[in-house]
Design a protein around this motif. Structure first.
Motif, mmCIF file in Angstrom:
data_model
loop_
_atom_site.group_PDB
_atom_site.id
_atom_site.type_symbol
_atom_site.label_atom_id
_atom_site.label_comp_id
_atom_site.label_asym_id
_atom_site.label_seq_id
_atom_site.Cartn_x
_atom_site.Cartn_y
_atom_site.Cartn_z
ATOM 1 N N SER A 184 10.804 32.422 105.191
ATOM 2 C CA SER A 184 9.524 32.247 105.868
ATOM 3 C C SER A 184 8.991 30.879 105.471
ATOM 4 O O SER A 184 9.735 30.030 105.010
ATOM 5 N N PHE A 185 7.709 30.671 105.603
ATOM 6 C CA PHE A 185 7.139 29.379 105.247
ATOM 7 C C PHE A 185 6.943 29.236 103.741
ATOM 8 O O PHE A 185 6.716 28.155 103.245
ATOM 9 N N ALA A 186 7.039 30.344 103.006
ATOM 10 C CA ALA A 186 6.838 30.314 101.559
ATOM 11 C C ALA A 186 8.182 30.302 100.832
ATOM 12 O O ALA A 186 9.122 30.968 101.237
ATOM 13 N N PHE A 187 8.252 29.532 99.756
ATOM 14 C CA PHE A 187 9.447 29.525 98.929
ATOM 15 C C PHE A 187 9.440 30.767 98.050
ATOM 16 O O PHE A 187 8.380 31.263 97.686
ATOM 17 N N PRO A 188 10.636 31.266 97.657
ATOM 18 C CA PRO A 188 10.670 32.399 96.724
ATOM 19 C C PRO A 188 10.090 31.970 95.383
ATOM 20 O O PRO A 188 10.149 30.803 95.015
ATOM 21 N N THR A 189 9.553 32.945 94.658
ATOM 22 C CA THR A 189 8.991 32.632 93.349
ATOM 23 C C THR A 189 10.124 32.399 92.354
ATOM 24 O O THR A 189 11.265 32.799 92.576
ATOM 25 N N GLU A 190 9.804 31.757 91.251
ATOM 26 C CA GLU A 190 10.800 31.524 90.203
ATOM 27 C C GLU A 190 11.378 32.852 89.723
ATOM 28 O O GLU A 190 12.590 32.984 89.504
ATOM 29 N N GLN A 191 10.526 33.854 89.569
ATOM 30 C CA GLN A 191 10.979 35.171 89.102
ATOM 31 C C GLN A 191 11.953 35.795 90.098
ATOM 32 O O GLN A 191 12.967 36.376 89.699
ATOM 33 N N GLN A 192 11.693 35.686 91.394
ATOM 34 C CA GLN A 192 12.603 36.233 92.402
ATOM 35 C C GLN A 192 13.966 35.553 92.334
ATOM 36 O O GLN A 192 14.999 36.215 92.461
ATOM 37 N N ILE A 193 13.970 34.251 92.107
ATOM 38 C CA ILE A 193 15.228 33.513 92.016
ATOM 39 C C ILE A 193 16.005 33.943 90.784
ATOM 40 O O ILE A 193 17.202 34.235 90.854
ATOM 41 N N VAL A 194 15.330 34.021 89.639
ATOM 42 C CA VAL A 194 15.989 34.407 88.392
ATOM 43 C C VAL A 194 16.569 35.822 88.510
ATOM 44 O O VAL A 194 17.704 36.073 88.104
ATOM 45 N N GLU A 195 15.824 36.749 89.079
ATOM 46 C CA GLU A 195 16.301 38.121 89.226
ATOM 47 C C GLU A 195 17.515 38.190 90.149
ATOM 48 O O GLU A 195 18.485 38.902 89.867
ATOM 49 N N ALA A 196 17.497 37.462 91.253
ATOM 50 C CA ALA A 196 18.614 37.477 92.195
ATOM 51 C C ALA A 196 19.877 36.907 91.561
ATOM 52 O O ALA A 196 20.965 37.469 91.710
ATOM 53 N N VAL A 197 19.749 35.803 90.828
ATOM 54 C CA VAL A 197 20.914 35.200 90.177
ATOM 55 C C VAL A 197 21.422 36.119 89.068
ATOM 56 O O VAL A 197 22.634 36.310 88.921
ATOM 57 N N SER A 198 20.526 36.746 88.314
ATOM 58 C CA SER A 198 20.928 37.648 87.236
ATOM 59 C C SER A 198 21.740 38.817 87.768
ATOM 60 O O SER A 198 22.704 39.245 87.137
#
Length: 45
Positions: free
Chosen positions: A21-35
């Motif tokens: 969407s127009f918003a970037f994912p949060t840092e926490q969402q990125i860390v959780e997805a990579v983990s």
């Protein structure tokens, strides 16, 4: 970054987080997805 401001995080060539969407994912969402992909527990915080 693509021409439309796209944002994709990949692990070993596999996309794990995308800006959909127009918003970037949060840092926490990125860390959780990579983990999840690398098999480690997400860091506390």
């Amino acid at each position: 970054m693509g021409p439309s401001g796209s944002f994709i995080v990949e692990v070993d060539g596999t996309p794990v987080v995308k800006k959909e969407s127009f918003a970037f994912p949060t840092e926490q969402q990125i860390v959780e997805a990579v983990s999840k992909v690398v098999g480690g527990p997400p860091p506390a915080g």
